[in-house]
Design a protein around this motif. Structure first.
Motif, PDB file in Angstrom:
ATOM      1  N   GLY A   1       0.788  -1.219   0.000  1.00 43.91           N
ATOM      2  CA  GLY A   1       0.000   0.000   0.000  1.00 43.91           C
ATOM      3  C   GLY A   1       0.826   1.278   0.000  1.00 43.91           C
ATOM      4  N   GLN A   2       2.136   1.163  -0.137  1.00 45.59           N
ATOM      5  CA  GLN A   2       3.026   2.325  -0.143  1.00 45.59           C
ATOM      6  C   GLN A   2       3.701   2.460  -1.508  1.00 45.59           C
ATOM      7  N   SER A   3       3.903   3.697  -1.937  1.00 46.77           N
ATOM      8  CA  SER A   3       4.621   3.934  -3.176  1.00 46.77           C
ATOM      9  C   SER A   3       6.030   3.362  -3.053  1.00 46.77           C
ATOM     10  N   PHE A   4       6.462   2.592  -4.055  1.00 42.19           N
ATOM     11  CA  PHE A   4       7.767   1.941  -3.985  1.00 42.19           C
ATOM     12  C   PHE A   4       8.683   2.336  -5.144  1.00 42.19           C
ATOM     13  N   ALA A   5       8.182   2.300  -6.368  1.00 41.03           N
ATOM     14  CA  ALA A   5       9.025   2.570  -7.533  1.00 41.03           C
ATOM     15  C   ALA A   5       8.179   3.146  -8.656  1.00 41.03           C
ATOM     16  N   SER A   6       8.856   3.868  -9.558  1.00 42.75           N
ATOM     17  CA  SER A   6       8.161   4.403 -10.726  1.00 42.75           C
ATOM     18  C   SER A   6       9.127   4.448 -11.896  1.00 42.75           C
ATOM     19  N   GLY A   7       8.556   4.555 -13.088  1.00 51.23           N
ATOM     20  CA  GLY A   7       9.394   4.622 -14.272  1.00 51.23           C
ATOM     21  C   GLY A   7       8.615   5.078 -15.491  1.00 51.23           C
ATOM     22  N   VAL A   8       9.356   5.562 -16.469  1.00 51.49           N
ATOM     23  CA  VAL A   8       8.782   5.999 -17.738  1.00 51.49           C
ATOM     24  C   VAL A   8       9.690   5.555 -18.874  1.00 51.49           C
ATOM     25  N   SER A   9       9.113   5.424 -20.047  1.00 56.30           N
ATOM     26  CA  SER A   9       9.878   5.080 -21.239  1.00 56.30           C
ATOM     27  C   SER A   9       9.215   5.756 -22.435  1.00 56.30           C
ATOM     28  N   ASP A  10      10.044   6.228 -23.367  1.00 53.34           N
ATOM     29  CA  ASP A  10       9.492   6.827 -24.575  1.00 53.34           C
ATOM     30  C   ASP A  10       9.370   5.810 -25.707  1.00 53.34           C
ATOM     31  N   GLN A  11       9.449   4.526 -25.357  1.00 50.46           N
ATOM     32  CA  GLN A  11       9.310   3.465 -26.359  1.00 50.46           C
ATOM     33  C   GLN A  11       7.947   3.587 -27.033  1.00 50.46           C
ATOM     34  N   SER A  12       7.918   3.363 -28.332  1.00 49.29           N
ATOM     35  CA  SER A  12       6.648   3.406 -29.050  1.00 49.29           C
ATOM     36  C   SER A  12       6.496   2.139 -29.877  1.00 49.29           C
ATOM     37  N   GLY A  13       5.264   1.867 -30.243  1.00 48.60           N
ATOM     38  CA  GLY A  13       4.990   0.678 -31.034  1.00 48.60           C
ATOM     39  C   GLY A  13       3.506   0.417 -31.141  1.00 48.60           C
ATOM     40  N   VAL A  14       3.184  -0.816 -31.485  1.00 49.45           N
ATOM     41  CA  VAL A  14       1.792  -1.229 -31.659  1.00 49.45           C
ATOM     42  C   VAL A  14       1.608  -2.593 -31.004  1.00 49.45           C
ATOM     43  N   VAL A  15       0.525  -2.714 -30.225  1.00 52.95           N
ATOM     44  CA  VAL A  15       0.120  -4.032 -29.741  1.00 52.95           C
ATOM     45  C   VAL A  15      -0.911  -4.515 -30.752  1.00 52.95           C
ATOM     46  N   PRO A  16      -0.576  -5.551 -31.538  1.00 47.78           N
ATOM     47  CA  PRO A  16      -1.483  -5.957 -32.621  1.00 47.78           C
ATOM     48  C   PRO A  16      -2.831  -6.456 -32.108  1.00 47.78           C
ATOM     49  N   ARG A  17      -3.807  -6.434 -32.992  1.00 48.49           N
ATOM     50  CA  ARG A  17      -5.126  -6.969 -32.633  1.00 48.49           C
ATOM     51  C   ARG A  17      -4.962  -8.444 -32.278  1.00 48.49           C
ATOM     52  N   PHE A  18      -5.581  -8.861 -31.196  1.00 49.66           N
ATOM     53  CA  PHE A  18      -5.472 -10.227 -30.700  1.00 49.66           C
ATOM     54  C   PHE A  18      -4.011 -10.674 -30.649  1.00 49.66           C
ATOM     55  N   GLY A  19      -3.132  -9.773 -30.216  1.00 47.73           N
ATOM     56  CA  GLY A  19      -1.705 -10.062 -30.170  1.00 47.73           C
ATOM     57  C   GLY A  19      -1.083  -9.542 -28.890  1.00 47.73           C
ATOM     58  N   GLU A  20       0.227  -9.613 -28.841  1.00 50.21           N
ATOM     59  CA  GLU A  20       0.949  -9.169 -27.657  1.00 50.21           C
ATOM     60  C   GLU A  20       2.307  -8.611 -28.048  1.00 50.21           C
ATOM     61  N   THR A  21       2.882  -7.859 -27.128  1.00 53.41           N
ATOM     62  CA  THR A  21       4.223  -7.316 -27.300  1.00 53.41           C
ATOM     63  C   THR A  21       4.866  -7.168 -25.931  1.00 53.41           C
ATOM     64  N   VAL A  22       6.190  -7.122 -25.901  1.00 54.15           N
ATOM     65  CA  VAL A  22       6.930  -6.927 -24.655  1.00 54.15           C
ATOM     66  C   VAL A  22       7.553  -5.539 -24.692  1.00 54.15           C
ATOM     67  N   ILE A  23       7.352  -4.783 -23.617  1.00 57.91           N
ATOM     68  CA  ILE A  23       7.841  -3.417 -23.516  1.00 57.91           C
ATOM     69  C   ILE A  23       8.809  -3.334 -22.343  1.00 57.91           C
ATOM     70  N   ASP A  24       9.974  -2.697 -22.554  1.00 57.77           N
ATOM     71  CA  ASP A  24      10.955  -2.481 -21.489  1.00 57.77           C
ATOM     72  C   ASP A  24      10.741  -1.115 -20.858  1.00 57.77           C
ATOM     73  N   VAL A  25      10.691  -1.085 -19.518  1.00 53.99           N
ATOM     74  CA  VAL A  25      10.534   0.170 -18.792  1.00 53.99           C
ATOM     75  C   VAL A  25      11.530   0.190 -17.635  1.00 53.99           C
ATOM     76  N   PRO A  26      12.449   1.174 -17.604  1.00 56.29           N
ATOM     77  CA  PRO A  26      13.339   1.282 -16.453  1.00 56.29           C
ATOM     78  C   PRO A  26      12.571   1.806 -15.240  1.00 56.29           C
TER      79      PRO A  26
END
Length: 163
Positions: free
Chosen positions: A80-105
């Protein structure tokens, strides 16, 4: 007469805007939320006393339309406590009925790590701690897609106690 014509034009424009905004709301109806799970965590070099991790998110799109994104933001809460946060400017598309893996520091500030260490040391629980991962894939017409993943993290208490 010209004032009456102006009023009718304004009313017609207002009606048209209401209809169009109603249709825009319908476009999102029936859409299932994205499914987001942590696929992996790798350590990164931190600065000073902070800890950093590369979080791999597996994003699944159970819908018939692709989801474009142009950035990702994450917030991780433990106990229940804030622990970590991150942002990434990665861009792309998650296809219809599909998946993708995104890296976020992800960055864990020193004080958040110390606070959680004291919570772990003072806890008499079974080594299981609630977490909540909230995030947003930015972009698209509606400003992006929000997601939430939550559950319990279990620590391997046997290996910490020794043989």
């Amino acid at each position: 007469m010209p004032a009456s014509l102006a009023h009718r034009s304004a009313a017609l424009l207002c009606l048209l805007l209401c209809i169009l905004s109603g249709l825009g709301g319908c476009a999102g109806m029936g859409q299932e939320p994205l499914r987001v799970n942590v696929a992996g965590i790798d350590p990164l070099k931190g600065e000073g006393m902070e800890m950093r991790f590369n979080v791999k998110l597996r994003v699944q799109n159970p819908n018939d339309t692709p989801v474009e994104f142009s950035g990702v933001s994450l917030q991780l809460d433990l106990n229940g406590q804030s622990f970590a946060s991150g942002v990434s400017d990665q861009s792309g598309v998650v296809p219809r009925f599909g998946e993708t893996v995104i890296d976020v520091p992800l960055t864990v500030p020193a004080f958040a790590a110390v606070r959680q260490a004291f919570a772990l040391a003072g806890s008499a629980s079974s080594g299981s701690f609630p977490y909540e991962l909230r995030g947003r894939l930015a972009g698209g017409i509606g400003g992006g897609a929000r997601f939430v993943d939550h559950g319990k993290l279990s620590l391997p208490t046997q290996s910490l106690m020794g043989p």
